[in-house]
Every structure is written in C-alpha cells, then in structure tokens.
Design a protein around this motif. Structure first.
Motif, PDB file in Angstrom:
ATOM      1  N   CYS A  45     -42.442 -32.797  24.537  1.00 16.14           N
ATOM      2  CA  CYS A  45     -42.910 -31.775  23.588  1.00 16.14           C
ATOM      3  C   CYS A  45     -42.135 -30.471  23.713  1.00 16.14           C
ATOM      4  O   CYS A  45     -42.074 -29.694  22.785  1.00 16.14           O
ATOM      5  N   GLU A  46     -41.567 -30.232  24.901  1.00 18.59           N
ATOM      6  CA  GLU A  46     -40.848 -28.981  25.196  1.00 18.59           C
ATOM      7  C   GLU A  46     -41.683 -27.723  24.994  1.00 18.59           C
ATOM      8  O   GLU A  46     -41.147 -26.650  24.739  1.00 18.59           O
ATOM      9  N   HIS A  47     -42.989 -27.844  25.075  1.00 19.55           N
ATOM     10  CA  HIS A  47     -43.802 -26.627  25.187  1.00 19.55           C
ATOM     11  C   HIS A  47     -44.974 -26.791  26.158  1.00 19.55           C
ATOM     12  O   HIS A  47     -45.985 -26.126  26.032  1.00 19.55           O
ATOM     13  N   GLY A  48     -44.781 -27.673  27.142  1.00 17.88           N
ATOM     14  CA  GLY A  48     -45.687 -27.687  28.283  1.00 17.88           C
ATOM     15  C   GLY A  48     -46.913 -28.565  28.165  1.00 17.88           C
ATOM     16  O   GLY A  48     -47.751 -28.570  29.064  1.00 17.88           O
ATOM     17  N   ARG A  60     -44.145 -28.306  44.614  1.00 11.02           N
ATOM     18  CA  ARG A  60     -45.248 -28.136  43.663  1.00 11.02           C
ATOM     19  C   ARG A  60     -44.825 -28.637  42.289  1.00 11.02           C
ATOM     20  O   ARG A  60     -43.734 -28.292  41.806  1.00 11.02           O
ATOM     21  N   ALA A  61     -45.699 -29.431  41.645  1.00 14.97           N
ATOM     22  CA  ALA A  61     -45.398 -29.951  40.316  1.00 14.97           C
ATOM     23  C   ALA A  61     -45.396 -28.816  39.300  1.00 14.97           C
ATOM     24  O   ALA A  61     -46.355 -28.043  39.227  1.00 14.97           O
ATOM     25  N   VAL A  62     -44.308 -28.723  38.535  1.00 16.58           N
ATOM     26  CA  VAL A  62     -44.188 -27.706  37.479  1.00 16.58           C
ATOM     27  C   VAL A  62     -43.514 -28.339  36.261  1.00 16.58           C
ATOM     28  O   VAL A  62     -42.852 -29.368  36.368  1.00 16.58           O
ATOM     29  N   ARG A  63     -43.682 -27.686  35.116  1.00 15.35           N
ATOM     30  CA  ARG A  63     -43.032 -28.153  33.891  1.00 15.35           C
ATOM     31  C   ARG A  63     -41.594 -27.640  33.836  1.00 15.35           C
ATOM     32  O   ARG A  63     -41.379 -26.412  33.791  1.00 15.35           O
ATOM     33  N   LEU A  66     -40.796 -25.310  30.918  1.00 13.95           N
ATOM     34  CA  LEU A  66     -41.385 -23.970  30.869  1.00 13.95           C
ATOM     35  C   LEU A  66     -40.801 -23.044  31.933  1.00 13.95           C
ATOM     36  O   LEU A  66     -41.360 -22.002  32.240  1.00 13.95           O
ATOM     37  N   SER A 136     -54.382 -35.780  33.953  1.00 11.31           N
ATOM     38  CA  SER A 136     -54.904 -35.382  32.644  1.00 11.31           C
ATOM     39  C   SER A 136     -53.898 -34.537  31.867  1.00 11.31           C
ATOM     40  O   SER A 136     -54.022 -34.388  30.658  1.00 11.31           O
ATOM     41  N   GLY A 137     -52.890 -33.992  32.543  1.00 12.72           N
ATOM     42  CA  GLY A 137     -51.858 -33.222  31.851  1.00 12.72           C
ATOM     43  C   GLY A 137     -50.608 -34.026  31.567  1.00 12.72           C
ATOM     44  O   GLY A 137     -49.562 -33.461  31.273  1.00 12.72           O
TER      45      GLY A 137
ATOM     46  N   LYS B   2     -33.818 -24.352  23.039  1.00 14.43           N
ATOM     47  CA  LYS B   2     -34.747 -24.007  21.981  1.00 14.43           C
ATOM     48  C   LYS B   2     -34.980 -22.505  21.812  1.00 14.43           C
ATOM     49  O   LYS B   2     -35.124 -22.054  20.700  1.00 14.43           O
ATOM     50  N   GLY B  35     -44.673 -17.359  32.732  1.00 16.91           N
ATOM     51  CA  GLY B  35     -43.944 -17.954  31.611  1.00 16.91           C
ATOM     52  C   GLY B  35     -44.639 -19.112  30.921  1.00 16.91           C
ATOM     53  O   GLY B  35     -44.051 -19.756  30.059  1.00 16.91           O
ATOM     54  N   GLN B  36     -45.895 -19.383  31.261  1.00 15.81           N
ATOM     55  CA  GLN B  36     -46.530 -20.591  30.712  1.00 15.81           C
ATOM     56  C   GLN B  36     -47.057 -20.387  29.285  1.00 15.81           C
ATOM     57  O   GLN B  36     -47.423 -21.361  28.611  1.00 15.81           O
ATOM     58  N   VAL B  39     -42.818 -18.690  27.476  1.00 20.14           N
ATOM     59  CA  VAL B  39     -41.698 -19.633  27.317  1.00 20.14           C
ATOM     60  C   VAL B  39     -41.970 -20.654  26.201  1.00 20.14           C
ATOM     61  O   VAL B  39     -41.093 -20.869  25.361  1.00 20.14           O
ATOM     62  N   PRO B  40     -43.167 -21.267  26.119  1.00 22.25           N
ATOM     63  CA  PRO B  40     -43.403 -22.136  24.954  1.00 22.25           C
ATOM     64  C   PRO B  40     -43.357 -21.371  23.631  1.00 22.25           C
ATOM     65  O   PRO B  40     -42.869 -21.893  22.629  1.00 22.25           O
ATOM     66  N   HIS B 101     -53.598 -27.537  33.192  1.00 23.96           N
ATOM     67  CA  HIS B 101     -53.460 -28.606  34.179  1.00 23.96           C
ATOM     68  C   HIS B 101     -52.708 -28.072  35.394  1.00 23.96           C
ATOM     69  O   HIS B 101     -52.126 -26.993  35.337  1.00 23.96           O
ATOM     70  N   PRO B 103     -49.798 -28.430  36.940  1.00 24.18           N
ATOM     71  CA  PRO B 103     -48.452 -27.831  36.882  1.00 24.18           C
ATOM     72  C   PRO B 103     -48.415 -26.486  36.149  1.00 24.18           C
ATOM     73  O   PRO B 103     -47.552 -25.654  36.444  1.00 24.18           O
ATOM     74  N   ILE B 104     -49.343 -26.267  35.241  1.00 28.61           N
ATOM     75  CA  ILE B 104     -49.413 -24.960  34.582  1.00 28.61           C
ATOM     76  C   ILE B 104     -50.029 -23.950  35.542  1.00 28.61           C
ATOM     77  O   ILE B 104     -49.571 -22.808  35.649  1.00 28.61           O
ATOM     78  N   ARG B 107     -47.710 -22.220  38.027  1.00 28.07           N
ATOM     79  CA  ARG B 107     -46.755 -21.206  37.561  1.00 28.07           C
ATOM     80  C   ARG B 107     -47.428 -20.013  36.892  1.00 28.07           C
ATOM     81  O   ARG B 107     -47.017 -18.864  37.089  1.00 28.07           O
TER      82      ARG B 107
END
Lengths: 162, 269
Positions: A45-48, A60-63, A66, A136-137, B2, B35-36, B39-40, B101, B103-104, B107
C-alpha cells in the motif's frame, strides 16, 4: 525545483554495512529494493496499512514505507533475506510457514515473518489469540490466516525446544 | 518515489532544530518525528513540505521524566514506550494497544499525535481528559500551553509554523484513582469511531470522549452526574451521549457513544 536533494547514508543491512547516495525522499523500502537489490521486502500500500514492507530496525518491527532511508543512518536493518542462517537453512518460522502452507501468493509473507520474529522474541509461548493480535497489522488475502496461526504456534514450539 | 521532493535537515540539538525550523517555516517546513502520519500523507501527496526537520537525532527528546507528581514525555517518545507510574501508567497501557499496530507504535510519537490533532487520537483524548500541558519551543522562545489551548479542531492546532512541541506534561493520578477506557473501531487497529476515558475515585470524576466531535473534550454535565450518591453509571452515560454535538437523527452514533462511556465507567468502577 532545483537539483534533487541527495545525501550519502550508511547503515547495517543483515549484518553488513551498506552505503548509498540517494535522494532524501527515497523511503527505506525503496532503497532496500532498488539500491540494494533486496527485493524480499515487498511494497504494497505504501502508506503503512498493509504490513508487507515490515522490516526490523534495531530488532523492532517497523514499516519500511514509512521511514525515509536517510533516517536509517547508523541503525541496523534486518530484512527477510537476513532470517535464514549463513548456511542457508530456513529460520524456524520460515520452515513452519512452508510446512503449514502459511502462504499462497507470498506477497505478505516477508512482513508476516519480520513482524513475527519480533513477536516471538517478546512472547515465546503465545496463544492463538495473541498471534492473531500480533499479525492484525499484516494483510493476507490468500490464506484466511488459519494456516499462518498454525505455523506460528508450531514455530514457537520448535524454537522453545531448540 | 512517492513523496514530492523536499530538503532534509537532521539537527543534533534543540537550538539547532528551532533555528532550522525558523528558517524553513516560510517554505512549508515541517517537523518530522515518528512520521507515521506525515510520511503516508506525503506518499499520497496530501502533504508536500518543502523541508523536513528530522528531530529524531536531537539528544534527550526520547526521555520520559517523572518529578513532582508529573510525567514529562519528550517529543521523540514512541507510542510503545509511553509509560508512567501508578494508575496513569495503567491507563496509558489500556489506551496504547488501540493505536494502530505494533510497527506503527514502534515509530509514532506521543507528542506527534498531539501536534497532528486527529479527532480519533487516543493521546489527544488522554491529554484532554487529564488537562495536560505542552512545552512549545521556537527560535523566538518557549511557551507552555494547556492542551485545551493547543487543540483547535480536527487536524488543527494553535502551533505557529516555526514552533515545535518539545514535551507533554501530565499530572500523575493518585494511587487510589480508578481508570477505565473503551474504544470502538470497525477493525482491529483502525481509527476509533468512538472512545471514552473515565477516572473515578481520587482526582475524579473525569470523563472525556473522543472521535465523534472534531476534538476530544471532557463532559462536565456527565461528570456532575457522577458526583451523585448513589452513583448511577447508566444515567451518567445517557447524560454524556445527550451532550454530544451530533446530528439529531444520528441515533446510531449517539447509542455507540452511550455504550462506550458506560463501558469506560464500568471498567473504572
């Protein structure tokens, strides 16, 4: 607009220091794929929202969609390419996904795996309900998640026994 | 790629950050923390800042300090790291699991949520419920704002373009305070349709609701109803829902609000 602003960045990727001179607007996900050729990280999706591009930033898991790549300066990134061991043996999570048909098209899989590597490090003996919250994400449109949850529970058991 | 092109600044000190911000503010300069949201918005080109001032490298902004009964949350404290002693920490833990979630939450930042002023922000709701204050800096000086004087409406604040939030301050709750939170969202991790915070006992009652109106607010009519003895949570919930500025015909949202308030109150009771 004058010349595209660029910057030279250096950060760790799967244990190796990588350097690139890149436009500052390039996201971490794009730099991993286009500059470093690590196409295991998928951009959806390129918006998280979809979770496909999830990578580990200092564990740590991050997008990756983003974060600007310039923000990774000095940090350590681990992608799906960095999950198997040096000899190429799959990570227990990857093996369990394979054994339980935890993927069909595979698009969501890298993000599922990186998210779950972090999750199992924090929560080595999860319930199925906790696994569902953890992913869930991460959107999967093939499996219905059942086989993914089964794979995670099996991987957790294998990792505890190891 | 983008986002539209921009210039990137990575100051190392607060003085440097506000100096850069003062210089680039007239050219659509923006602060980048977690940036969550920004950035989007840039990926969708809803936001096209000419400059980003990345404050992640500014020393000390990722600190949480507790002193004199107040928790001070620095501008780069991530959602996942937000914490405080006692009942305030319990309330924060109840709320933060509803923010998107993992990962958000790894950050995004507490103070960034306040600066973004989304009507569905859990942290804006908490700040309003607790009468939080924010420390604001610019090259022109420092000021401290009550959160009620910061939040104007959905995605609108009283921050000037050259100002940044340095920290948020929230008074801790006494040990015997009882806290409750309820949120309704259509999908796990999605934006809240409605959410409510309740604090009962010492320092209470406090009741605040978010998401349905352009900004969260406390509900003094319902708080007054909670002072009755014996306390009638169902009646207070009806009072709360009736006080909301919703289209008169929107019975669904009003019923949802009543349920959310009642569940937050029951959790705290």
């Amino acid at each position: 607009m004058s010349a595209e602003p660029v910057r030279t960045v250096a950060f760790g990727v799967n244990g190796e220091t990588r350097e690139a001179t890149i436009p500052v607007r390039r996201t971490l996900g794009d730099v991993l794929r286009h500059d470093f050729g690590l196409t295991g990280t998928h951009l959806g999706c390129e918006h998280g929202v979809c979770g496909a591009c999830t990578v580990l930033l200092d564990g740590r898991a991050v997008r990756a969609c983003l974060m600007l790549a310039v923000q990774a300066e000095g940090h350590e990134i681990r992608t799906v390419e960095g999950l198997a061991d040096a000899a190429g043996a799959l990570h227990p999570l990857q093996q369990a996904f394979c054994d339980h048909h935890g993927l069909q098209c595979g698009f969501c899989t890298p993000g599922m795996l990186t998210t779950l590597v972090e999750f199992l490090a924090d929560c080595p003996d999860p319930t199925a309900a906790q696994v569902r919250v953890a992913i869930s994400g991460n959107l999967c449109r093939c499996t219905g998640y059942e086989s993914i949850v089964a794979a995670v529970l099996d991987a957790a058991a294998r990792m505890r026994a190891a | 790629m983008k986002p539209a092109a921009f210039e990137y600044h990575a100051p190392r000190t607060l003085e440097e950050a506000v100096a850069v911000l003062a210089r680039v503010a007239p050219e659509e300069g923006r602060v980048l923390a977690g940036g969550q949201t920004l950035v989007p918005a840039m990926a969708l080109r809803l936001a096209r800042p000419g400059h980003l001032v990345d404050i992640n490298g500014v020393a000390g902004l990722d600190r949480i300090d507790v002193a004199d009964g107040v928790v001070r949350i620095g501008a780069c404290v991530r959602h996942a790291a937000v914490d405080a002693p006692g009942p305030m920490g319990r309330l924060m833990a109840l709320m933060k699991r509803h923010i998107a979630h993992g990962p958000i939450r790894a950050r995004g930042t507490f103070c960034g949520s306040l600066a973004n002023a989304d009507a569905a922000s859990e942290w804006c709701l908490l700040a309003v419920a607790m009468d939080a204050r924010v420390e604001v800096r610019s090259a022109r000086g420092a000021r401290i704002l009550a959160v009620d004087d910061l939040l104007l409406g959905s995605m609108m604040t009283t921050l000037e373009p050259d100002e940044m939030i340095v920290a948020a301050r929230i008074r801790l709750l006494p040990e015997r305070a009882r806290v409750g939170f309820h949120e309704f969202a259509r999908r796990a991790g999605d934006f809240a349709q409605v959410m409510a915070v309740a604090v009962l006992g010492d320092d209470g009652p406090r009741l605040a609701i978010g998401s349905l109106e352009p900004r969260p607010r406390r509900l003094p009519e319902a708080e007054a109803a909670l002072a009755n003895d014996p306390v009638d949570l169902a009646a207070a919930s009806r009072t709360a829902a009736a006080a909301l500025l919703l289209p008169e015909e929107d019975a669904y949202l009003r019923a949802l609000a009543e349920t959310s308030v009642r569940r937050a109150l029951e959790a705290a009771a």
